[in-house]
Design a protein around this motif. Structure first.
Motif, PDB file in Angstrom:
ATOM      1  N   LYS A  13      43.340 -32.844  52.692  1.00  0.00           N
ATOM      2  CA  LYS A  13      42.233 -32.504  53.597  1.00  0.00           C
ATOM      3  C   LYS A  13      42.386 -33.200  54.947  1.00  0.00           C
ATOM      4  N   LEU A  15      40.306 -34.222  58.392  1.00  0.00           N
ATOM      5  CA  LEU A  15      39.010 -34.360  59.054  1.00  0.00           C
ATOM      6  C   LEU A  15      39.237 -34.211  60.560  1.00  0.00           C
ATOM      7  N   PRO A  39      42.216 -23.652  55.731  1.00  0.00           N
ATOM      8  CA  PRO A  39      40.842 -24.077  55.428  1.00  0.00           C
ATOM      9  C   PRO A  39      40.691 -25.533  54.966  1.00  0.00           C
ATOM     10  N   THR A  41      40.573 -28.006  56.550  1.00  0.00           N
ATOM     11  CA  THR A  41      40.199 -28.717  57.771  1.00  0.00           C
ATOM     12  C   THR A  41      38.683 -28.795  57.856  1.00  0.00           C
ATOM     13  N   TYR A  42      38.149 -29.955  58.118  1.00  0.00           N
ATOM     14  CA  TYR A  42      36.697 -30.147  58.087  1.00  0.00           C
ATOM     15  C   TYR A  42      36.237 -30.721  59.422  1.00  0.00           C
ATOM     16  N   ILE A  43      35.380 -29.966  60.088  1.00  0.00           N
ATOM     17  CA  ILE A  43      34.979 -30.371  61.433  1.00  0.00           C
ATOM     18  C   ILE A  43      33.683 -31.155  61.402  1.00  0.00           C
ATOM     19  N   LEU A  44      33.726 -32.336  61.990  1.00  0.00           N
ATOM     20  CA  LEU A  44      32.537 -33.181  62.104  1.00  0.00           C
ATOM     21  C   LEU A  44      32.153 -33.195  63.582  1.00  0.00           C
TER      22      LEU A  44
ATOM     23  N   GLN B 106      33.441 -21.466  62.428  1.00  0.00           N
ATOM     24  CA  GLN B 106      34.360 -22.485  61.915  1.00  0.00           C
ATOM     25  C   GLN B 106      34.720 -22.274  60.439  1.00  0.00           C
ATOM     26  N   HIS B 111      39.083 -18.193  58.511  1.00  0.00           N
ATOM     27  CA  HIS B 111      39.779 -18.256  57.214  1.00  0.00           C
ATOM     28  C   HIS B 111      39.655 -16.922  56.481  1.00  0.00           C
ATOM     29  N   ALA B 117      38.908 -20.280  49.265  1.00  0.00           N
ATOM     30  CA  ALA B 117      38.932 -21.538  50.028  1.00  0.00           C
ATOM     31  C   ALA B 117      37.814 -21.554  51.062  1.00  0.00           C
ATOM     32  N   LYS B 121      34.947 -24.297  51.279  1.00  0.00           N
ATOM     33  CA  LYS B 121      34.720 -25.067  52.510  1.00  0.00           C
ATOM     34  C   LYS B 121      33.271 -24.904  52.990  1.00  0.00           C
ATOM     35  N   LEU B 125      30.675 -27.954  53.581  1.00  0.00           N
ATOM     36  CA  LEU B 125      30.035 -28.195  54.876  1.00  0.00           C
ATOM     37  C   LEU B 125      28.510 -28.128  54.747  1.00  0.00           C
ATOM     38  N   MET B 568      28.166 -37.424  55.241  1.00  0.00           N
ATOM     39  CA  MET B 568      28.773 -36.104  55.493  1.00  0.00           C
ATOM     40  C   MET B 568      30.244 -36.104  55.101  1.00  0.00           C
ATOM     41  N   MET B 572      32.130 -33.771  52.378  1.00  0.00           N
ATOM     42  CA  MET B 572      33.282 -32.933  52.722  1.00  0.00           C
ATOM     43  C   MET B 572      34.492 -33.289  51.861  1.00  0.00           C
TER      44      MET B 572
END
Ligand SMILES: Cc1cc2nc3c(=O)[nH]c(=O)nc-3n(C[C@H](O)[C@H](O)[C@H](O)COP(=O)(O)OP(=O)(O)OC[C@H]3O[C@@H](n4cnc5c(N)ncnc54)[C@H](O)[C@@H]3O)c2cc1C
Lengths: 136, 578
Positions: A13, A15, A39, A41-44, B106, B111, B117, B121, B125, B568, B572
């Motif tokens: 993963k 971030l 996917p 990828t995790y956006i903060l 996003q 995707h 997936a 995700k 989130l 958070m 995640m």
């Protein structure tokens, strides 16, 4: 020695820390263009990553993030002196990562603007490739 | 926060966005998974959450007492965060107990090829959004008193227009102009593009309207010398000794002409080589008859574009600060062609050669000016930055890209360098006011599209060419926009600010002072009488720099606390398979 956050068999993963003023909007621009990326990828979203102490990043690695990309606003940062402070913090984080045996390449500080589609995608690609190489 | 978490009942709403989200993300599965969270009281999916019906769902669930915090997983927060905050308000719930999760721009849009997936995700989130809102306090907007006066710095066309528009909205105005007269660069022109109006008539209209308006106080030959305060209550002392108390500030400090570097195109060595502003000045001083130079009639003129603009490191000499001006000065192409047409009008047999890299006549009516120049018989030659034209004894030599790099020698009694623009000399002012500038040194807006005339610093607005090269139409539009923004800010007796500022838990603060050097905003963070850190919410910009160095976590950013961010990240990182 590989640190406890080694990738194992979990998906690697990533971030992505973005700024409200620039890179978060940049990530939206990528979406509007329907450009595709992986996917994992995790956006903060934060006002500015300068708020994070060095240990925050180490904690993210501990929790299972294989890579972190800080997409700052760079010289376009609306906050006085914040970019300089952020890069100094990232520098100190690298030292701590070294102490713990975490490859510093797993944390990247970069600049992405509101319309930087290519830069956004390239940073993700670079980190993906890097993590794949490490895992191989 | 702590106690609040126990009684929190979160409502989660996952939006289909027509099929924009649900064609890729299994929204039912996301809602079902979130429904398992112990503090999620309701978890639903709906076709269009932003529709009246979608908002009604949320409002009814709040009013029935089932939920007291809301997470909507939908499009970007830039589009509808405010919509739902307002919905919460209509349901008498604190609008900040709302979190907007972006699963469209996003997730579903990026995707498309991996629905599983994307669904996983979206779930992670949304869960992160729930964890964030569980740790959110009931934040209150900040209210500060407001002086109903705007300080406008710079009395060029933009400053004048901003002053008139602000006064028309019931505000008092102090207009501070550094030079001895109002009008800025408008004084330099004879006629102005597009339309070809007389510059002095235009200026005359602005000046008489300003002098007739009792709400506008003009201070000439003055600069801001000291600066203090915050939005609603700025305090300036001018070089004249006048003190100004203003609720907001419009920066309208304009631009300066760039000067060719020493010897560039033989400037300063050959008196045939002049700049465009110098030619405009000469034409204004002698508005009729053929052009002369040193008492002799001029029969041929070569214009060379992009002097001091679109510069390239290594090719061009750097500016005073060591950087090159790599931006396009935007106004000079049309200004040059407008001048060329005026020259042709007074001397139709004048041979004019226009040497350009690109012609950027970008504005409404500008292309017609370019066309007119072609019709007037002006010859255009295109050069590249690597092969710049060469100035010879009585000619100019150009390698013309349009004719496959043929070397063309053109007679030139006069060579006009189409110089660019750079920001006014405001380094001292911006350092004092702590205003951001871009890498091009122009003042920087908070967001080029969403907040184009606002500065990130609360209470500061931009008008005209201080922000970027702009023509009069654009400067007037920006000035009008800035004046309306100021009027909106100062419309009430108090100002409402977003609550996203640093705050201190006095019990946790050890008084170590590590935070103080982190804060870039004078007066925003200080030690109070009890040796505890204290934040002036009106001055804090909410960057969070102080938060990072506070070991006991006494400092936090309201709405973006470290606890929230960590929760958070945990959500995640945890694998949730729907
Ligand atoms: C060669 C050339 C030709 C042009 N021709 C045209 C044309 O035909 N049509 C057109 O639409 N546009 C034209 N323009 C663009 C036009 O000049 C600008 O759009 C316009 O002047 C911008 O107005 P402004 O008020 O923002 O800036 P300015 O005109 O630069 O005025 C800024 C004012 O602020 C004052 N100031 C600066 N610093 C301070 C300070 N610290 N404190 C107090 N006061 C300060 C200055 O003294 C000045 O009076 C041309 C530009 C160039 C370069």
């Amino acid at each position: 020695m590989e640190h406890a956050t080694s990738l194992g068999d979990k998906p690697p993963k990533i971030l992505i820390i973005t700024t409200i003023a620039s890179s978060y909007t940049g990530a939206n621009t990528v979406g509007q263009a329907r450009a595709q990326y992986a996917p994992n990828t995790y956006i903060l979203r934060v006002p500015d990553p300068v708020m994070f102490p060095e240990d925050f990043y180490l904690r993210c690695f501990d929790k299972g993030f294989a890579g972190i990309i800080i997409m700052s606003s760079g010289s376009d940062c609306p906050y006085e002196g914040a970019y300089g402070r952020l890069s100094a913090r990232v520098g100190r984080t690298y030292l701590k990562m070294k102490e713990k045996g975490i490859p510093t390449t797993r944390l990247k500080l970069t600049t992405v603007c509101t319309v930087c589609k290519h830069a956004f995608l390239k940073e993700i690609d670079d980190m993906q490739n890097h993590l794949k190489e490490k895992a191989a | 926060m702590s106690g609040a978490m126990d009684e929190a009942k979160v409502g989660v709403y996952v939006c289909h966005c027509g099929g924009n989200i649900s064609d890729v993300v299994d929204v039912k599965a996301v809602a079902a998974e979130l429904g398992k969270h112990p503090q999620v009281a309701i978890s639903k999916e709906f076709a269009f959450m932003c529709s009246d019906a979608g908002q009604k769902l949320v409002i009814e669930d709040i009013k029935s007492g089932k939920i007291n915090r809301v997470v909507v997983a939908a499009c970007s927060p830039a589009l509808h965060e405010l919509t739902f905050r307002k919905a919460l308000q209509r349901a008498d719930l604190n609008p900040y107990l709302y979190e907007h999760v972006n699963i469209r721009e996003q997730v579903s849009w990026v995707h498309k090829g991996d629905h599983d997936a994307a669904t996983r995700k979206a779930t992670s989130l949304t869960r992160a959004g729930v964890e964030k809102i569980l740790r959110q306090d009931r934040l209150e907007s900040i209210h500060v008193g407001a002086a109903k006066r705007v300080l406008i710095v710079g009395g060029g066309p933009a400053g004048l227009k901003a002053a008139l528009d602000s006064a028309a909205r019931g505000l008092k105005v102090t207009l501070v102009e550094k030079s001895g007269r109002l009008g800025g660069h408008l004084h330099e022109f004879d006629t102005v593009y597009p339309g070809g109006q007389s510059a002095s008539e235009l200026l005359g209209k602005l000046l008489s309207a300003v002098s007739a308006n009792p709400a506008i106080t003009v201070v000439l030959g003055a600069e801001v010398k000291t600066w203090d305060g915050f939005v609603g209550n700025f305090k300036a002392v001018l070089s004249t000794g006048d003190a100004v108390n203003a609720g907001a500030v419009i920066m309208a400090t304009g631009y300066r002409h760039t000067a060719p570097s020493a010897g560039e195109y033989r400037f300063g060595k050959d008196d045939r080589v002049i700049t465009l502003p110098a030619l405009i000045e000469q034409m204004k001083a002698a508005p009729r008859g053929p052009l002369t130079r040193g008492g002799r009639a001029v029969r041929s003129v070569a214009f060379i574009h992009c002097v001091g603009s679109r510069q390239i490191e290594g090719v061009h000499a750097p500016q005073e600060d060591g950087k090159v001006n790599d931006y396009c000065s935007r106004v000079c192409c049309t200004a040059a062609l407008h001048t060329i047409n005026a020259l042709k009008e007074r001397q139709s047999d004048l041979a004019i050669y226009d040497l350009y890299r690109d012609i950027r006549t970008y504005g409404r009516g500008h292309e017609a000016i370019y066309e007119q120049a072609s019709k007037n018989g002006v010859l255009f030659f295109r050069f590249t930055e690597e092969a710049q034209p060469e100035i010879r004894e009585s000619s100019v030599v150009v390698k013309d890209v349009l004719t496959w790099n043929q070397e063309v020698e053109l007679p030139a009694d006069l060579v006009v360098l189409v110089t660019g623009v750079k920001p006014g000399e405001v380094a001292e002012l911006t350092a004092m006011m702590k205003l951001p500038t871009g890498s091009d040194r122009f003042l920087q807006e908070a967001h080029p599209k969403l907040r184009p005339v606002e500065v990130a610093n609360n209470g500061f607005f931009l008008a005209g060419a201080c922000q970027a090269p702009m023509d009069l139409v654009e400067s007037a539009a920006a000035a009008g926009a800035a004046a309306s923004k100021v009027a909106a800010v100062l419309s009430k007796d108090f100002i409402t600010l977003d609550p996203y500022v640093a705050r201190v838990d006095a019990e946790k603060c050890t008084g170590c002072e590590a935070c103080l050097p982190e804060c870039a905003y004078t007066g925003a963070l200080f030690m109070n009488g009890s040796k505890k850190a204290e934040v002036n919410a009106a001055l804090c910009k909410g960057c969070g720099a102080c938060v990072a160095v506070c070991e006991p976590r006494a400092l936090d950013l309201a709405g973006w606390s470290l606890d929230q961010m960590e929760a958070m990240v945990d959500a995640m990182a945890s694998e949730v398979a729907p």
